[in-house]
Motif scaffolding. Structure first.
Motif, short mmCIF file in Angstrom:
data_model
loop_
_atom_site.label_atom_id
_atom_site.label_comp_id
_atom_site.label_asym_id
_atom_site.label_seq_id
_atom_site.Cartn_x
_atom_site.Cartn_y
_atom_site.Cartn_z
N LYS A 15 33.29 31.43 31.78
CA LYS A 15 31.81 32.14 31.67
C LYS A 15 31.14 31.33 30.78
O LYS A 15 31.36 30.41 30.15
N ILE A 16 29.48 31.54 30.93
CA ILE A 16 29.02 30.80 30.32
C ILE A 16 29.06 31.03 28.86
O ILE A 16 28.96 30.10 28.11
N GLU A 17 29.41 32.09 28.41
CA GLU A 17 29.72 32.36 26.97
C GLU A 17 31.01 31.47 26.32
O GLU A 17 31.23 31.49 25.23
N ASP A 18 31.71 30.88 27.20
CA ASP A 18 32.60 30.09 26.90
C ASP A 18 32.37 28.62 26.39
O ASP A 18 33.07 27.80 26.09
N THR A 19 31.02 28.26 26.40
CA THR A 19 30.40 27.09 26.17
C THR A 19 30.62 27.03 24.72
O THR A 19 30.15 27.85 23.70
N ALA A 20 31.04 25.94 24.36
CA ALA A 20 31.68 25.49 22.86
C ALA A 20 32.14 24.02 22.69
O ALA A 20 32.56 23.42 23.67
N VAL A 21 32.22 23.77 21.51
CA VAL A 21 33.12 23.03 20.90
C VAL A 21 34.54 23.32 20.88
O VAL A 21 34.65 24.21 20.10
N TYR A 22 35.69 22.63 21.46
CA TYR A 22 36.75 23.12 21.39
C TYR A 22 37.51 22.43 20.39
O TYR A 22 37.78 21.09 21.00
N TYR A 23 38.15 22.95 19.52
CA TYR A 23 39.10 22.16 18.62
C TYR A 23 40.55 22.36 18.74
O TYR A 23 40.72 23.62 18.88
N CYS A 24 41.38 21.30 18.81
CA CYS A 24 42.66 21.41 18.63
C CYS A 24 43.05 21.48 17.18
O CYS A 24 42.41 20.62 16.46
N ALA A 25 44.14 22.42 16.69
CA ALA A 25 44.21 22.37 15.43
C ALA A 25 45.97 22.79 15.26
O ALA A 25 46.33 23.59 15.93
N ARG A 26 46.54 21.91 14.33
CA ARG A 26 47.90 22.09 14.17
C ARG A 26 48.00 23.44 13.35
O ARG A 26 47.26 23.49 12.25
N GLN A 61 38.66 16.08 16.34
CA GLN A 61 37.08 15.93 16.56
C GLN A 61 36.48 17.06 17.36
O GLN A 61 35.22 17.28 17.25
N GLY A 62 37.26 17.45 18.13
CA GLY A 62 36.70 18.67 19.12
C GLY A 62 36.31 17.86 20.59
O GLY A 62 35.82 16.55 20.73
N THR A 63 36.28 18.70 21.41
CA THR A 63 35.65 18.20 22.72
C THR A 63 34.76 19.44 23.31
O THR A 63 35.05 20.52 23.19
N VAL A 64 33.51 19.05 23.97
CA VAL A 64 32.48 19.84 24.30
C VAL A 64 32.53 20.41 25.75
O VAL A 64 33.02 19.59 26.73
N VAL A 65 32.62 21.73 25.87
CA VAL A 65 32.76 22.34 27.04
C VAL A 65 31.46 22.94 27.35
O VAL A 65 31.03 23.84 26.43
N THR A 66 30.91 22.63 28.45
CA THR A 66 29.58 23.48 28.92
C THR A 66 29.74 24.28 30.17
O THR A 66 30.06 23.49 31.22
N VAL A 67 29.54 25.37 30.26
CA VAL A 67 29.67 26.05 31.40
C VAL A 67 28.30 26.67 31.85
O VAL A 67 27.53 27.31 31.04
N SER A 68 27.91 25.96 32.97
CA SER A 68 26.56 26.12 33.34
C SER A 68 26.49 25.99 35.04
O SER A 68 27.00 25.14 35.40
#
Lengths: 113, 123
Positions: free
Chosen positions: B89-100, B115-122
């Motif tokens: 969904k558009i609202e899933d747009t975010a920087v996604y961090y993996c964390a231990r 450091q995160g990876t950018v996901v853009t839903v558009s």
């Protein structure tokens, strides 16, 4: 879900002065089996991932300067920076890990006055 | 050096799927639960979910906002955790961090972050 509410939303403090950030949980995060509060504090500088500062509400993570301290129990917690340094400019988040869903406060932006 | 590195982000259309990877190094990933946390631009942190260790059953927990759409898995032989995101969904747009998720005594805190990876839903 446990709601975490921080205050203030933003804060400006002079270099060398004390900074205090508050965090309130909607229910107790005190784990009765070990009498520990499942509350952590994180620091996020601009353009960086968060960094763990404090766990169990008051235990300082390895390598974190001793000017950072955490206190509180049950539902009310405080992060204190005893003498603000320029490198402490960041957004600070509290987080409960008492139960899922793990939840964060909305963040407090700390700036230099 | 203990670290996690995310990959797989990008631009995706609403309703489509994307898989993120989190590659760990410097520690035995099998010994730790692995989590994903996201952050929309200019917003706060939102826990997405985690996968427990195989010793603890390898089970998963998710935020209500992603439950049924996102799946977290792990391949300990490759030191990788995954976040499969479906029906985006558009609202899933975010920087996604993996964390231990930390071990004792900092159990269940996020002690190592990527450091995160950018996901853009558009569209």
């Amino acid at each position: 879900d446990i709601v975490m509410t921080q205050s203030p939303d933003s804060l400006a403090v002079s270099l060398g002065e004390r900074a205090t950030i508050n965090c309130k949980s909607s229910q107790s995060v005190l784990y009765s089996s070990n009498n520990k509060n499942n509350l952590a504090w994180y620091q996020q500088k601009s353009g960086q991932p968060p960094k763990l500062l404090i766990y169990w509400a008051s235990a300082r993570e390895s390598g974190v300067p001793d000017r950072f301290s955490g206190s509180g129990s049950g539902t009310d917690f405080t992060l204190t920076i005893s003498s603000l340094q320029a490198e402490d400019v960041a957004v600070y988040y509290c987080q409960q890990y008492y139960s899922t869903p793990y939840t964060f406060g909305q963040g407090t932006k700390l700036e230099i006055k | 050096e203990v670290q996690v590195v995310e990959s797989g982000g990008g631009l995706v259309q609403p309703g489509r799927s994307l898989r993120l990877s989190c590659t760990a190094s410097g520690f035995t990933v099998a010994d730790y639960a692995m989590s994903w946390v996201r952050q929309a631009a200019g917003k706060g942190l939102e826990w997405v979910g985690f996968v427990r260790t195989k010793v603890d059953g390898g089970t998963t927990e998710y935020a209500a906002s992603v439950k049924g759409r996102f799946t977290i898995s792990r391949d300990d032989s490759k030191s990788i955790a995954y976040l499969q995101m479906n029906s985006l969904k558009i609202e899933d747009t975010a920087v996604y961090y993996c964390a231990r998720l930390g071990g004792h005594p900092r159990l269940n805190t996020f002690d190592i972050w990527g450091q995160g990876t950018v996901v853009t839903v558009s569209s």
